[in-house]
Motif scaffolding. Structure first.
Motif, mmCIF file in Angstrom:
data_model
loop_
_atom_site.group_PDB
_atom_site.id
_atom_site.type_symbol
_atom_site.label_atom_id
_atom_site.label_comp_id
_atom_site.label_asym_id
_atom_site.label_seq_id
_atom_site.Cartn_x
_atom_site.Cartn_y
_atom_site.Cartn_z
ATOM 1 N N ALA A 1 -11.193 4.563 -5.434
ATOM 2 C CA ALA A 1 -9.853 4.809 -4.981
ATOM 3 C C ALA A 1 -9.922 5.567 -3.622
ATOM 4 C CB ALA A 1 -9.327 5.502 -6.178
ATOM 5 N N SER A 2 -8.997 5.443 -2.668
ATOM 6 C CA SER A 2 -8.963 6.130 -1.546
ATOM 7 C C SER A 2 -7.627 6.625 -1.268
ATOM 8 C CB SER A 2 -9.594 5.571 -0.373
ATOM 9 O OG SER A 2 -8.763 4.632 0.028
ATOM 10 N N PRO A 3 -7.569 7.722 -0.747
ATOM 11 C CA PRO A 3 -6.133 8.231 -0.313
ATOM 12 C C PRO A 3 -5.227 6.954 0.434
ATOM 13 C CG PRO A 3 -7.751 9.387 0.812
ATOM 14 C CD PRO A 3 -8.291 8.503 0.116
ATOM 15 N N ASN A 4 -5.952 6.013 0.909
ATOM 16 C CA ASN A 4 -5.317 4.889 1.316
ATOM 17 C C ASN A 4 -4.272 4.266 0.577
ATOM 18 O OD1 ASN A 4 -5.838 5.363 4.309
ATOM 19 N ND2 ASN A 4 -7.668 3.856 4.119
ATOM 20 N N ASP A 5 -4.817 4.292 -0.733
ATOM 21 C CA ASP A 5 -4.077 3.549 -1.751
ATOM 22 C C ASP A 5 -2.801 4.033 -2.143
ATOM 23 O OD1 ASP A 5 -5.918 1.677 -1.460
ATOM 24 O OD2 ASP A 5 -6.943 2.149 -3.383
ATOM 25 N N ALA A 6 -2.659 5.289 -1.876
ATOM 26 C CA ALA A 6 -1.386 6.070 -2.314
ATOM 27 C C ALA A 6 -0.225 5.324 -1.552
ATOM 28 C CB ALA A 6 -1.285 7.691 -1.910
ATOM 29 N N ALA B 1 -2.339 -11.411 -4.894
ATOM 30 C CA ALA B 1 -2.901 -10.462 -6.086
ATOM 31 C C ALA B 1 -2.915 -8.817 -5.369
ATOM 32 C CB ALA B 1 -4.019 -10.738 -6.716
ATOM 33 N N GLU B 2 -3.292 -9.114 -4.114
ATOM 34 C CA GLU B 2 -3.589 -7.861 -3.320
ATOM 35 C C GLU B 2 -2.375 -7.201 -3.127
ATOM 36 O OE1 GLU B 2 -6.339 -6.379 -2.774
ATOM 37 O OE2 GLU B 2 -5.399 -4.867 -1.722
ATOM 38 N N ALA B 3 -1.206 -8.046 -2.623
ATOM 39 C CA ALA B 3 -0.014 -7.560 -2.421
ATOM 40 C C ALA B 3 0.799 -6.848 -3.559
ATOM 41 C CB ALA B 3 0.946 -8.550 -2.145
ATOM 42 N N LYS B 4 0.276 -7.556 -4.801
ATOM 43 C CA LYS B 4 1.021 -6.926 -6.022
ATOM 44 C C LYS B 4 0.516 -5.711 -6.343
ATOM 45 C CE LYS B 4 2.842 -10.501 -8.363
ATOM 46 N NZ LYS B 4 2.242 -11.911 -8.454
ATOM 47 N N LYS B 5 -0.577 -5.472 -6.028
ATOM 48 C CA LYS B 5 -1.402 -4.053 -6.118
ATOM 49 C C LYS B 5 -0.678 -2.942 -5.543
ATOM 50 C CE LYS B 5 -6.127 -5.608 -6.505
ATOM 51 N NZ LYS B 5 -7.150 -5.564 -5.776
ATOM 52 N N HIS B 6 0.038 -3.132 -4.609
ATOM 53 C CA HIS B 6 0.453 -2.150 -3.730
ATOM 54 C C HIS B 6 2.086 -2.197 -3.848
ATOM 55 C CE1 HIS B 6 -3.263 -1.364 -1.607
ATOM 56 N NE2 HIS B 6 -3.449 -2.597 -1.645
ATOM 57 N N SER B 7 2.383 -0.633 -4.252
ATOM 58 C CA SER B 7 3.960 -0.936 -4.660
ATOM 59 C C SER B 7 4.859 -0.873 -3.370
ATOM 60 C CB SER B 7 4.261 0.279 -5.711
ATOM 61 O OG SER B 7 3.974 1.348 -5.043
ATOM 62 N N ASP B 8 4.193 -0.572 -2.426
ATOM 63 C CA ASP B 8 4.951 -0.420 -1.071
ATOM 64 C C ASP B 8 4.952 -1.693 -0.063
ATOM 65 O OD1 ASP B 8 2.214 -0.228 -0.872
ATOM 66 O OD2 ASP B 8 2.424 1.454 0.687
ATOM 67 N N VAL B 9 4.342 -2.603 -0.770
ATOM 68 C CA VAL B 9 4.206 -3.889 -0.121
ATOM 69 C C VAL B 9 5.186 -5.109 -0.508
ATOM 70 C CG1 VAL B 9 2.623 -5.936 0.676
ATOM 71 C CG2 VAL B 9 1.804 -3.610 0.857
ATOM 72 N N THR B 10 6.001 -5.915 0.350
ATOM 73 C CA THR B 10 6.628 -6.891 -0.050
ATOM 74 C C THR B 10 5.933 -7.936 0.769
ATOM 75 O OG1 THR B 10 8.618 -5.457 -0.168
ATOM 76 C CG2 THR B 10 8.895 -7.874 -0.303
ATOM 77 N N LEU B 11 5.476 -9.179 -0.076
ATOM 78 C CA LEU B 11 4.789 -9.979 0.534
ATOM 79 C C LEU B 11 5.793 -11.243 0.451
ATOM 80 C CD1 LEU B 11 2.152 -11.170 1.680
ATOM 81 C CD2 LEU B 11 1.616 -12.029 -0.492
ATOM 82 N N ARG B 12 5.812 -11.762 1.627
ATOM 83 C CA ARG B 12 6.690 -13.335 1.847
ATOM 84 C C ARG B 12 5.793 -14.292 2.243
ATOM 85 N NH1 ARG B 12 11.469 -11.656 2.909
ATOM 86 N NH2 ARG B 12 12.228 -13.889 3.336
ATOM 87 N N MET C 1 -9.303 2.934 8.284
ATOM 88 C CA MET C 1 -10.087 2.414 7.259
ATOM 89 C C MET C 1 -10.865 3.566 6.631
ATOM 90 S SD MET C 1 -11.171 -1.200 8.451
ATOM 91 C CE MET C 1 -12.499 -1.667 7.192
ATOM 92 N N SER C 2 -10.694 4.135 5.416
ATOM 93 C CA SER C 2 -11.346 5.177 4.801
ATOM 94 C C SER C 2 -12.885 5.189 4.681
ATOM 95 C CB SER C 2 -10.685 5.470 3.540
ATOM 96 O OG SER C 2 -11.068 4.310 2.444
ATOM 97 N N ASP C 3 -13.473 3.909 4.845
ATOM 98 C CA ASP C 3 -15.178 4.096 4.703
ATOM 99 C C ASP C 3 -15.434 4.248 6.088
ATOM 100 O OD1 ASP C 3 -14.805 3.831 2.154
ATOM 101 O OD2 ASP C 3 -15.356 1.612 2.111
#
Ligand SMILES: Nc1ncnc2c1ncn2[C@@H]1O[C@H](COP(=O)(O)OP(=O)(O)OP(=O)(O)O)[C@@H](O)[C@H]1O
Ligand SMILES: Nc1ncnc2c1ncn2[C@@H]1O[C@H](COP(=O)(O)OP(=O)(O)OP(=O)(O)O)[C@@H](O)[C@H]1O
Ligand SMILES: [Mg+2]
Ligand SMILES: [Mg+2]
Lengths: 322, 510, 321, 322
Positions: C17-22, C50-61, C287-289
């Motif tokens: 987990a990285s701060p980026n995921d916040a 699936a990736e989009a669903k992981k982020h509550s701040d992302v709306t995918l069209r 990119m956090s890495d």
């Protein structure tokens, strides 16, 4: 067309196929002329062959079906879902076969009802079915390839009887059955009548709508059989099965001499048409031709073959001007 | 066959107040018809009077909008063709409804095949077919021949055999004689008499009144979709009276007088040693401007093929055709049309008309070889004028040709070539299916065209028509011109002698 | 960040987990790809969603998958009209979509180009490439290795390509041939299928007839590979080494079971990575890495070879096709 | 069909399109109803629209063409080869346009000659052309995507005139021209006559074979125009252009009300058909439907739309029993 011209037309196809074999043998020798290769060609021909025989009926009856590939896909997917497969496991793989046939016939029924009673042009109905059935297949399979686990099923359809692969036998049975049905039964005669002159058929008291529906069901059933064959051959069910079958099947039927406008059909011609196309691909591959060149060659060969065949048929019906 | 009703003198079929509506037309507007067993009941009426529509109601092909139908005294609903067949009604429709791709035997038995468990019994079917064809005197038609390859007359025979195959108690014949020659008509009458003797009722439609006289027992006359006279006795009703009832006026069934000022002109159409392999050989004749030349002969003698070859619709295998001295390119219809030839072909439905298109489009079709924009006003004006001149009914030029009655369709084809103003007009069976009134009009019209300098060739199976209309007659048999003579010098009897015996009894070749 | 031994990020979600995921600023991302008529492309889609669903701040069209460049252009135009924040685009044809992608970039939309490269570098903010040429090279290099290890004299090498008209197929074949040159080998037999099970079976069946003996077969695509394998089984032929492509779960299972020699991975996670990057870009994160504070302009994913020795490591990455 | 029924049929299409727009506006609001979105839909419709208008003529004339997509591909490839492009550079981009149109018309000519004079069924001829032209395109392009370098070309066709994209203008021009040609000229009337009854047309002195050939050339030309439009839209020429255009174009034509058996055609209907399909896709995309569901929905909507439209047309021709 006189009987002579008709048989000459078939003769033309036989000659075309013969020439193709000569070319194959000349360019690929042993590799082409071996029994193994023959069986390979026949196995490849068998799936699309079954669909094409069914298509012969629909086209002879004045219709067209663009949805065959999609129906094959949907049948194969439905018959290989986890649910179906576990039922098959509990009982017998015949469940899978039954499921595929039912789904195929069901789709055919929908097509038929919409064409015959809804009075929508078959082109449109089956175009809609093409979209719908493939979409449904994707949804059911979740766009995954579903693997057939039942070994009994694979062994049965993948096996041979007296050296002849079961798939080829199925094709032979369907073709023979189709020939009898078209040429020796009232059903076949009525199909020709309905395709040739629907109004005359109606006045003769035929149940045109019911008969038309049946034709589509029959083709749907053929698609179900093809799905079973494909499942055995590839050991999978997927929504990508049967891609462009509509074109291949219609092409085989038309090359075979069935009139696209209905009223005249030949199962023998269709079978020859399928064999010609399959052999063509085989000869191309044996000669390591690249796909583009294959495509161009295929186009040219189709035209030449049909022109030749017409000259032959015309010679028979010479004075028959125009 | 049960004859109870016949014995009681009751009616087999009784129709009352039949109404059939088509968009914009009351095709039937209260028709009454009563048919007794064992009689030949003739149905008469002008083109478009509603005869075929009535027949289609009887056959279950059209459902009437109102009216009552009784069969052997009981009310019935003829909901579909099957219902009619089951009652014992067999029909020979005006527009032959045969399936080209099927064999003669299959066509005849379509819908009531000889079969066991769905498998056709081919031997039985073939035998039954041969029997039927023999009965009609046409054993030469092979049961296995494809119907699409038969000539018009042969198709008519097959259609007839089909009607007979049903063992019906009511046989409906809609203009069965239109494509038949005299000999064939005689054979047909023999069969009809056999049937009536067995108690079968016949409804017979024809525009040839002399046939009615010969075969009919009673007549019903239709006019504008209504019965104007029902069940009159034929014997006691004079022909002019019938014509008056049909048309509402008295028409003399006469040919217009010939003009006599043609002999010195140069030929307009010259045909020299024309040949078509397998059909005819060495055909030569001239037609001068203003002259009408008739081709007489039996059905299948090759007359249609001669005119079609002259026209370029078939490619001649020998000989030449010239118009006004200019030789034509063989096998090219556009060349012929450009040179001023027009053809009204034998089968209007398949060879002449675009059935789904309006009358006006069909009339102007031969003008389309010129490029450019359409002039709708001019098109409509021209079409309306011709529709008026030929008395096409209904006179609406926007109506689809499909919905016109047979005779009116024929007039539309004629109109096409009138519009084109041809120098040479080839008419193949121009009055097939045309009613008495219109016939006289067509004759007058053709004569009038000739008078204006058009060279006309007429093919007809009615010898009387050829002799009456033409100036000169060529008698054709088996692809050869056996005799040529001025029409005035020939009688019907002569022509029949020539075609049947192949010999010229008197007169000399022109 | 990708060594041959490290799984691609994103797929299994195995990253720390990285701060980026916040959750951050709301991001609307438009995604358009080719018709998902194929397992790998379907996997691309499902990983992306699936990736989009992981982020509550992302709306995918997601636009309708299509193989028609013109249709895809209109999808992108729709996204531009819609004023999405970012577009992740897997083009049917990189060159054909370049102009509309440029238009999107000029409209201020962050464009992430996936898999098939645009013809102009300025059309996208960043590009994630599965390396088609490299995939062929990997397969070819591995084939050379086999030739050497097994001491094959004059080996018969066959190639079962995917849809031949696609530039990516050409790139793969070119890479394969180039790598084979390294050990003086050439492709003896080449057939093309359609990326479907059925066409794979048909092409392979014909191929087996054309070549009575084979040493090495490289099949471009594990999806069609199911059919290819069925053809091998039907003909009871297994005298050759069978190399696959893409890296489906099926292929990995076969490798584990010894029914397949190897497969070359072509990551189906590219679009998912694209979505991750698009989100970071819109939220102006790095990119956090990486020490680098910004997302790189171009990431070329590796095409590692999976064999029985390392299959366990890759199995979780294999996509179900 | 009476004039009333005919106009009702068009009305049915307009209603279907209207409903679709209502649904679009209701579900996507502003995003659907904006001018930008309208232009997007129109731009997408324009390429396949041009092909469909050409297809209307061929189908009305009693034919069919399966090779349109392949011809578009070949034209686009031929017009973007290095040779053509460098000629265009030396002279003007009009060279590329000319090349595309010539190639398109040339392919159409081959189709037409084989159908009209070779007397081969159009289905077969154009199937052969489909294989041949696409193969040739692949060979010429060497299966690479060829990039259009001429900026003048891209700017011209990619630009707008008075706010209307040039592509849309081209489509409008082609549609208007097609309408005039079909409804107001003898050429159009001949097409209808030949499609309705070829034998009658022949006996009325029309040059059926020549006219038929011209119809295919016309469609080939339309494909050439479509290729130019695609080249401008995608800035590329490739052998994968025009994939499945045959199905899309025929579907639009048939939905529009042109009879597949020939003899009756409507350019307005075709344009509406194209717009319906394109709008459908647009509404789907705006609503974020997944592809498989889209396919199923599309199938269902096609059937419902046609059924509705038929009920409307039938009401006009009610008692018109058959
Ligand atoms: N399907 C149809 N639609 C519209 N009108 C029709 C249709 N069929 C027939 N009619 C009209 O009905 C009327 C009667 O036609 P019908 O064919 O019964 O005449 P008919 O007496 O048989 O004439 P003919 O002697 O020329 O055969 C005509 O006005 C005709 O135009
Ligand atoms: N399409 C065809 N196929 C085969 N035979 C034909 C065909 N058309 C005509 N015939 C045959 O050619 C011969 C001449 O026919 P044609 O129609 O010219 O005769 P006709 O004198 O005009 O008689 P009809 O009154 O039937 O028109 C006939 O024996 C006929 O059977
Ligand atoms: Mg009548
Ligand atoms: Mg005749």
């Amino acid at each position: 067309m006189s009987a002579l011209a008709k048989s000459n037309r078939t003769l033309g196809l036989v000659i075309a196929l013969g020439l193709l074999c000569v070319v194959g043998a000349a360019t690929a020798g042993e590799r082409f002329a071996s029994l193994d290769n023959l069986l390979t060609v026949l196995r490849l021909a068998s799936v699309i062959g079954v669909v094409s025989v069914g298509m012969t009926f629909v086209i002879t009856g004045g219709g067209i079906d663009l949805s065959v590939g999609a129906i094959v896909a949907l049948s194969s997917v439905w018959a290989t879902t986890i649910a179906t497969q576990s039922m098959a496991e509990d009982f017998h793989w015949i469940v899978m076969v039954g499921c595929a046939l039912l789904v195929g016939a069901g789709c055919g029924l929908v097509n038929g009802l919409l064409v015959a009673y809804g009075k929508i042009a078959p082109f449109i109905v089956t175009l809609a079915m093409l979209a719908g059935a493939r979409g449904l297949a994707e949804i059911i399979a979740n766009r995954r390839t579903q693997i057939v686990r039942d070994q009994g099923f694979i062994e049965f359809f993948g096996g041979s009887v007296l050296g002849i692969p079961v798939l080829v036998l199925v094709f032979a049975l369907v073709a023979a059955g189709g020939w009898v049905l078209l040429n020796r039964t009232t059903f076949g005669r009525r199909t020709l009548a309905i395709g040739g002159n629907p109004e005359a058929a109606r006045l003769a008291g035929l149940k045109v709508a019911r008969h038309t529906t049946l034709l589509y069901v029959l083709l749907g059933l053929a698609c179900g059989i093809a799905a079973v064959m494909l499942m055995a051959r590839t050991t999978t069910g997927t929504s990508t099965h049967g891609g462009l079958y509509e074109l291949d099947a219609i092409a085989a039927v038309v090359i075979g001499g069935t009139l696209l406008s209905g009223g005249r059909g030949t199962v023998v011609g269709t079978v020859l048409g399928v064999l010609i196309f399959t052999t063509l691909t085989n000869v191309f591959t044996l000669n390591n031709l690249d796909t583009s060149t294959q495509a161009v060659a295929k186009g040219v060969i189709i035209v030449i073959a049909v022109l030749l065949q017409q000259r032959l048929a015309n010679r028979a019906g010479e004075s028959h001007a125009r | 066959m049960t004859q109870d009703t016949a014995a009681l003198g009751g009616e087999l079929l009784e129709m009352r107040g039949i109404v059939k509506l088509f968009p914009g037309v009351r095709a039937l507007d209260g028709v009454d018809l009563g048919v007794r067993p064992g009689e030949v009941h003739c149905l008469l009426g002008q083109n478009g009077a509603g005869k075929s529509t009535l027949i289609k109601v009887i056959a279950g092909a059209h459902r009437p909008d109102a009216g009552e139908i009784r069969w052997r005294g009981e009310a019935v609903a003829l909901a579909d063709p099957q219902a009619a067949t089951e009652l014992g009604v067999a029909t020979l429709p005006q527009e032959l409804d045969l399936v080209d791709g099927l064999s003669v035997a299959d066509n005849i038995h379509l819908g009531h095949e000889h079969a066991r468990f769905g498998f056709t019994r081919r031997g039985r079917t073939a035998r039954a077919t041969t029997e039927l064809l023999e009965r009609l005197g046409h054993a030469e038609i092979s049961p296995s021949a494809e119907v699409g390859a038969l000539s018009a007359a042969q198709r008519q025979i097959v259609s007839m055999a089909r009607a007979l195959s049903h063992d019906a108690s009511l046989l409906v014949l809609d203009e069965p004689s239109a494509v038949l020659d005299q000999r064939e008509v005689e054979r047909l009458f023999t069969v009809i008499r056999e049937l009536t003797a067995q108690g079968v009722a016949i409804v017979y439609i024809s525009h040839r009144l002399e046939e009615i006289r010969e075969i009919g027992d009673r007549v019903t006359v239709l006019k504008d979709g209504r019965t104007v006279a029902g069940g009159l006795d034929v014997e006691s009703t004079p022909t002019p009276e019938i014509i008056r009832m049909m048309t509402g006026r008295a028409i003399e069934y006469v040919f217009p007088p010939r003009s006599n000022k043609i002999d010195d002109a140069e030929p307009m159409l010259e045909v020299r040693e024309l040949a078509l392999r397998g059909a005819f050989n060495g055909v030569s004749f001239d037609v001068k401007p203003g002259e009408i030349v008739g081709l007489a002969g039996l059905v299948g003698s090759g007359r249609s093929e001669i005119v079609e070859t002259v026209y370029g619709a078939r490619k001649a295998t020998g000989g030449t055709v010239s118009v006004d001295g200019e030789p034509l390119r063989p096998g090219s219809v556009p060349a012929a049309v450009a040179a001023g030839i027009g053809l009204c072909p034998e089968e209007r439905k398949s060879q002449a008309l675009v059935l789904g298109d309006p009358v006006s489009h069909n009339i102007t079709m031969a003008m389309l070889d010129r490029g450019g924009f359409l002039d709708f006003a001019a098109e409509r004006a021209a079409a309306e004028e011709l529709v008026g001149a030929l008395d096409v009914r209904p006179s609406d030029v926007d109506r689809e040709v499909r919905t016109l009655s047979g005779g009116n369709q024929q007039k539309v084809v004629l109109a096409r070539w009138l519009l084109r103003e041809c120098r040479v007009l080839l008419l193949d069976e121009p009055t097939r299916g045309v009613d008495v009134g219109a016939r006289s009009e067509i004759y007058a019209l053709v004569r009038d065209l000739a008078r204006r300098g058009v060279a006309v060739v007429v093919v007809s199976s009615e010898i009387e028509e050829v002799l009456g209309l033409a100036d000169r007659v060529l008698v054709v048999a088996e692809g050869r011109v056996l005799h040529a003579a001025p029409a005035a010098e020939l009688t019907e009897h002569d022509v029949l002698d020539i075609v049947l015996r192949g010999i010229v009894l008197r007169g000399d070749a022109a | 960040s990708n060594t041959p031994d490290a799984p691609t990020p994103g797929a299994g979600g195995g990253n720390a987990a990285s701060p980026n995921d916040a959750p951050g600023k709301k991001v609307t991302i438009g995604f358009s790809g080719p018709a998902a008529d194929h397992g790998w492309l379907a996997a691309i889609n499902s990983f992306a969603t699936a990736e989009a669903k992981k982020h509550s701040d992302v709306t995918l069209r997601v636009a309708e998958g299509t193989n028609d460049a013109s249709m895809q252009i209109s999808h992108i135009e729709t996204f531009i009209n819609d004023k999405v924040d970012a577009i992740v685009l897997l083009p049917t044809d990189g060159a054909a979509l370049t102009s509309v992608a440029t238009k999107a970039t000029q409209a201020g939309i962050t464009v992430v180009n996936v898999d098939r490269e645009f013809s102009s570098p300025s059309a996208a903010r960043t590009t994630i490439l599965g390396d088609n040429y490299g995939m062929g090279v990997s397969a070819g290099t591995y084939a050379c290795q086999l030739v050497k290890d097994k001491k094959l004299a004059d080996p018969v090498i066959a190639e079962i390509a995917g849809i031949d008209a696609l530039p990516l197929t050409q790139d793969r074949s070119r890479g394969f041939a180039d790598a084979l040159k390294g050990c003086q080998q050439t492709v003896d037999r080449r057939v093309a299928a359609q990326f479907t099970v059925e066409s794979g079976e048909a092409a392979a069946a014909n191929l087996l007839q054309a070549a009575p003996k084979l040493d090495i077969v490289w099949n471009h695509d594990d999806d069609q590979g199911v059919g290819v394998k069925a053809a091998f089984d039907n003909a009871k032929r297994s005298e050759f080494s069978f190399i696959g492509g893409a890296g489906s779960a099926n292929a990995m299972r076969w490798i584990k079971a010894g029914q397949m020699t190897a497969t070359v991975i072509y990551p189906p996670t590219q679009a998912a990575d694209g979505i991750r990057l698009a989100r970071l870009l819109v939220q102006q994160k790095g990119m956090s890495d990486l020490l680098q504070v910004e997302v790189p302009r171009r990431i070329v994913l590796n095409a590692p070879v999976v064999t029985s020795s390392n299959v366990d490591k890759y199995l979780p990455l294999g996509f179900e096709s």
